[in-house]
Motif scaffolding. Structure first.
Motif, PDB file in Angstrom:
ATOM      1  N   SER A  37       0.662  -1.277   0.005  1.00 30.95           N
ATOM      2  CA  SER A  37       0.022  -0.052  -0.031  1.00 30.95           C
ATOM      3  C   SER A  37       0.827   1.116   0.065  1.00 30.95           C
ATOM      4  CB  SER A  37      -0.984  -0.005   1.305  1.00 30.95           C
ATOM      5  OG  SER A  37      -0.160  -0.293   2.448  1.00 30.95           O
ATOM      6  N   HIS A  38       0.501   2.101  -0.848  1.00 30.18           N
ATOM      7  CA  HIS A  38       1.130   3.486  -0.735  1.00 30.18           C
ATOM      8  C   HIS A  38       0.030   4.521  -1.334  1.00 30.18           C
ATOM      9  CE1 HIS A  38       1.418   1.496  -4.770  1.00 30.18           C
ATOM     10  NE2 HIS A  38       1.594   2.758  -5.346  1.00 30.18           N
ATOM     11  N   CYS A  40      -0.752   6.751  -3.702  1.00 28.96           N
ATOM     12  CA  CYS A  40      -0.299   6.818  -5.105  1.00 28.96           C
ATOM     13  C   CYS A  40      -0.585   8.371  -5.562  1.00 28.96           C
ATOM     14  CB  CYS A  40      -0.831   5.878  -6.046  1.00 28.96           C
ATOM     15  SG  CYS A  40      -2.558   6.147  -6.110  1.00 28.96           S
ATOM     16  N   GLY A  71      -2.509   3.667   0.771  1.00 29.65           N
ATOM     17  CA  GLY A  71      -1.359   3.734   1.885  1.00 29.65           C
ATOM     18  C   GLY A  71      -2.015   4.929   2.978  1.00 29.65           C
ATOM     19  N   MET A 282      12.302   3.403   4.200  1.00 30.79           N
ATOM     20  CA  MET A 282      12.188   3.353   2.588  1.00 30.79           C
ATOM     21  C   MET A 282      13.381   3.647   1.971  1.00 30.79           C
ATOM     22  SD  MET A 282       8.386   5.198   2.090  1.00 30.79           S
ATOM     23  CE  MET A 282       7.018   4.782   3.241  1.00 30.79           C
ATOM     24  N   THR A 334       6.819  -2.932  -4.844  1.00 29.76           N
ATOM     25  CA  THR A 334       6.126  -2.032  -5.192  1.00 29.76           C
ATOM     26  C   THR A 334       6.720  -0.739  -6.025  1.00 29.76           C
ATOM     27  OG1 THR A 334       5.055  -2.301  -2.869  1.00 29.76           O
ATOM     28  CG2 THR A 334       4.408  -0.277  -4.090  1.00 29.76           C
ATOM     29  N   ARG A 335       7.782  -0.513  -5.789  1.00 34.64           N
ATOM     30  CA  ARG A 335       8.519   0.300  -6.865  1.00 34.64           C
ATOM     31  C   ARG A 335       9.096  -0.171  -7.854  1.00 34.64           C
ATOM     32  NH1 ARG A 335      12.208   3.817  -2.484  1.00 34.64           N
ATOM     33  NH2 ARG A 335      12.325   1.796  -1.289  1.00 34.64           N
ATOM     34  N   GLN A 365       8.373   8.848  -5.054  1.00 41.50           N
ATOM     35  CA  GLN A 365       8.035   9.669  -3.976  1.00 41.50           C
ATOM     36  C   GLN A 365       8.016  11.123  -3.988  1.00 41.50           C
ATOM     37  OE1 GLN A 365      11.096   8.305  -1.221  1.00 41.50           O
ATOM     38  NE2 GLN A 365      10.384   6.207  -1.420  1.00 41.50           N
ATOM     39  N   ARG A 369       3.791  12.159  -7.458  1.00 49.84           N
ATOM     40  CA  ARG A 369       3.693  10.624  -7.566  1.00 49.84           C
ATOM     41  C   ARG A 369       2.456  10.113  -8.219  1.00 49.84           C
ATOM     42  NH1 ARG A 369       2.860  12.478  -2.446  1.00 49.84           N
ATOM     43  NH2 ARG A 369       0.980  11.731  -1.580  1.00 49.84           N
TER      44      ARG A 369
END
Length: 685
Positions: A37-38, A40, A71, A282, A334-335, A365, A369
């Motif tokens: 989760s992020h 986005c 996220g 991160m 994720t990335r 980031q 993003r």
């Protein structure tokens, strides 16, 4: 792009540990690769609307087993939206989740959401301007709030909010949720650094666990046993935190024994400061690959529940090792999937070498993003396909001049379209300014941007030429249908006087200038070249003073990049002088006298130094482009409205070829912008 574009190889699927299914309760993930989760940056008023869903759906098309989203999705009103989070504190989100889960399940992927209360990590001036809350009134450095100490009314309210948010996720058709402990409200109760209470919620480990137990007990009652509930959990807060590995294991066992946890999503370090977030929580470029797999593996052995993990697992080899050796159950890439959402499909179909690599640049980031430094289609799924479609018209002869990032991407996209592509680069190797940027101590991975594109162009059969400086006549003689000028720029030096006495950052980084003695580095962009030149000067034994037009070092970069440069400057003993301009330079006694002006005070001062290094970006190298305009059908003009829509460009009324210029050949910008120019123009050819 549909998933069936890739024909999976059963032999590869059978032998690769990453491609094996994995089950928790009734939910089976089709493989061991997930996106964690992020936030986005694609939400609309706190809701996951079409662009948000399409961004995740692309990963499902690409074969991901599990996509987590949302996220830091907020469960209650005093956890405000401060970095583009979702709002799971209202029933209005349920229809969006229902559409989202249907489309992801239709692609074969599981879907979960992260729900949380920010606690002191919120912003008292964001959202509805309510006080932030926390177990104790301890300020967080990064987000600046001094929170209200929660009373039991606050605790009961937030517990109910968590349960209601989880219920909404279940009604939305999701497979599960995770709460977030590290740095957020649950974690603030768990850590003695932020929990200084003396009541039943503070002091002993058991008391500090009480809030988390209440939250997960309420969630379980709200969603039942047929819904997965996990926690993103810190296995060790590292040198900046208060919780060591052994105590984290004890907390995890308390949570496990209570029965409210189905899995842990393990992380490392704290997030209270940007430095801690960047170095431990991160990590990006310059950090080792998969740095926390070993402590996460040890945590998994102790806890005995399924464990997910993501922290710079940027390549399949690292992910495969971690899963094969039992360090974790699901590898969060994720990335890596922001760089290439089709990782799984390419792996399973025997096309692993075609995977676009994550180079760890942390552009994803940034405030823009989820954009990837070298995949401009990411986050723009409503406009672009991640698989470039073949042209429906005749193949055209496309000539690209300049083999930097813009030219390489223009050639790649044009070749994918099925055109006859030739790329000409004046230097002896492809890469342009990327090669200069990769010279720093921690920036070498940038070369992956170039290497992948050269390999793709070779696979696609494009004609590649280096040591090929092309004049207008040379280009016209090729009888092109389309010419893309990606010739980049030359260093800009713009002073009232004395610019000719200065050394450019390019001179320093390409090894054409040797520095010694006292060196003044003037940074007029806030990008990488200035700090890179300062680092190189220190390496040559020079003493460096750093002057910047901006309020802080590396102003234009992401917080992760900026933090890394700050740490290096501290090591070098450089204290940047901010908000100051280099006005003029003149010779004095075989040295250089630099005149500086403060933007804050207006004070003018001078420095007597041996070298002045200047960074002010670039000016377009466009002489050949201007020579070609009269031969082109469109006078070299790119229609901006069509460009933004990625629509075909108007041809113009004249005879001749279509002519466009992109990247720094237009204006000084970054790699992502150069590649976006290329994609916008060439995907419609």
């Amino acid at each position: 792009m549909e998933a069936h574009v890739y024909d999976f190889d059963p032999a590869i699927v059978a032998r690769d540990p990453l491609l094996q299914p994995f089950s928790i309760k009734h939910v089976t993930f089709r493989n061991r690769i997930m996106s964690t989760s992020h936030a986005c940056g694609l939400e609309v008023n706190g809701m996951p609307e079409e662009a948000y869903q399409r961004y995740h759906e692309e990963k499902a098309k690409g074969g991901v087993g599990l996509s987590m989203f949302g996220g830091s999705s907020n469960v209650d009103i005093d956890s405000p939206n401060i970095f583009r989070q979702l709002n799971v504190g209202t029933d209005a989100i349920i229809p969006h989740l229902q559409r989202f889960s249907a489309r992801m399940h239709g692609r074969g992927a599981a879907l979960m959401c992260q729900i949380t209360h920010l606690g002191r990590r919120g912003d008292p001036y964001g959202g509805d301007r309510l006080p932030t809350i926390a177990p104790s009134p301890v300020r967080e450095t990064a987000h600046r709030s001094i929170p209200k100490e929660m009373d039991e009314h606050d605790i009961d309210r937030v517990v109910r909010a968590y349960a209601a948010a989880a219920r909404r996720c279940k009604e939305g058709g999701l497979d599960g949720i995770e709460t977030l402990a590290g740095g957020h409200l649950i974690g603030q109760f768990l850590s003695p650094a932020t929990n200084r209470r003396t009541d039943r919620f503070g002091g002993s480990l058991e008391n500090r666990c009480r809030f988390a137990l209440m939250v997960h007990d309420a969630i379980r009652k709200a969603v039942g046993d047929d819904f997965l509930v996990g926690m993103r959990f810190v296995v060790d807060e590292g040198p900046d935190g208060a919780l060591r590995f052994d105590e984290c294991v004890r907390i995890a066992l308390v949570l496990k024994e209570a029965g409210g946890i189905d899995f842990f999503n393990a992380i490392y370090g704290t997030m209270d400061t940007l430095a801690a977030l960047t170095v431990y929580n991160m990590p990006g470029m310059g950090s080792p690959l998969a740095p926390w797999v070993e402590p996460v593996g040890a945590f998994r052995r102790e806890v005995g529940l399924p464990v997910f993990h993501a922290a710079r697992i940027a390549d399949l080899a690292s992910a495969r090792f971690a899963v094969r050796e039992g360090k974790l159950d699901m590898a969060g890439m994720t990335r890596a999937q922001i760089a290439d959402p089709h990782i799984v499909a390419k792996l399973a179909s025997g096309r692993e070498e075609e995977i676009r690599p994550c180079v760890g640049a942390t552009h994803c980031q940034s405030q823009h993003r989820p954009s990837c430094l070298h995949n401009p289609a990411t986050g723009r799924e409503l406009t672009f396909s991640h698989v470039v479609a073949k042209t429906r018209g005749p193949a055209r002869r496309v000539v690209v001049i300049g083999g930097g990032p813009a030219g390489l991407e223009a050639a790649r996209v044009s070749a994918e379209r099925g055109h006859d592509v030739s790329l000409y680069e004046a230097a002896s190797e492809f890469g342009g300014q990327v090669l200069i940027g990769a010279t720093g101590s921690w920036r070498r991975d940038l070369k992956g941007i170039v290497e992948w594109r050269v390999a793709e162009l070779q696979r696609l059969g494009a004609t590649l030429r280096t040591d090929a400086y092309m004049e207008g006549e040379d280009i016209a003689a090729l009888n092109p249908d389309v010419v893309i000028m990606a010739t980049g720029g030359l260093p800009l030096a713009d002073l009232e006087r004395g610019a000719e006495l200065c050394t450019t950052t390019w001179d320093v980084l390409t090894g054409q200038a040797a520095l010694s003695g006292e060196v003044l580095v003037f940074d007029g962009t806030g990008r990488h070249p200035g700090p890179l030149a300062a680092e190189r000067a220190i390496g040559m034994g020079a003493r460096v003073e750093y002057v910047s037009i901006d309020a802080q070092l590396a102003e234009e970069l992401t917080y992760a990049e900026r933090t890394r440069w700050k740490r290096l400057f501290l090591r070098f003993g450089i204290r940047p002088v901010p908000e100051t301009r280099l006005v003029a330079v003149r010779r004095q006694d075989n040295r250089l006298l630099a005149t500086l002006a403060s933007d804050v005070s207006g004070e003018v001062s001078t420095r007597l130094v041996d070298h002045v290094v200047i960074e002010q970006g670039t000016i377009p190298l466009d002489e050949v482009y201007r020579d070609l305009r009269s031969r082109s059908a469109n006078d070299g003009v790119s229609d901006l409205a069509a460009m933004v829509r990625a629509a075909p460009q108007p041809r113009g009324d004249r005879e001749g070829f279509e002519l466009h210029r992109i990247g720094d050949a237009v204006a000084s910008r970054n790699i992502h912008s150069a590649m976006l120019d290329a994609l916008r123009i060439c995907s419609a050819l």
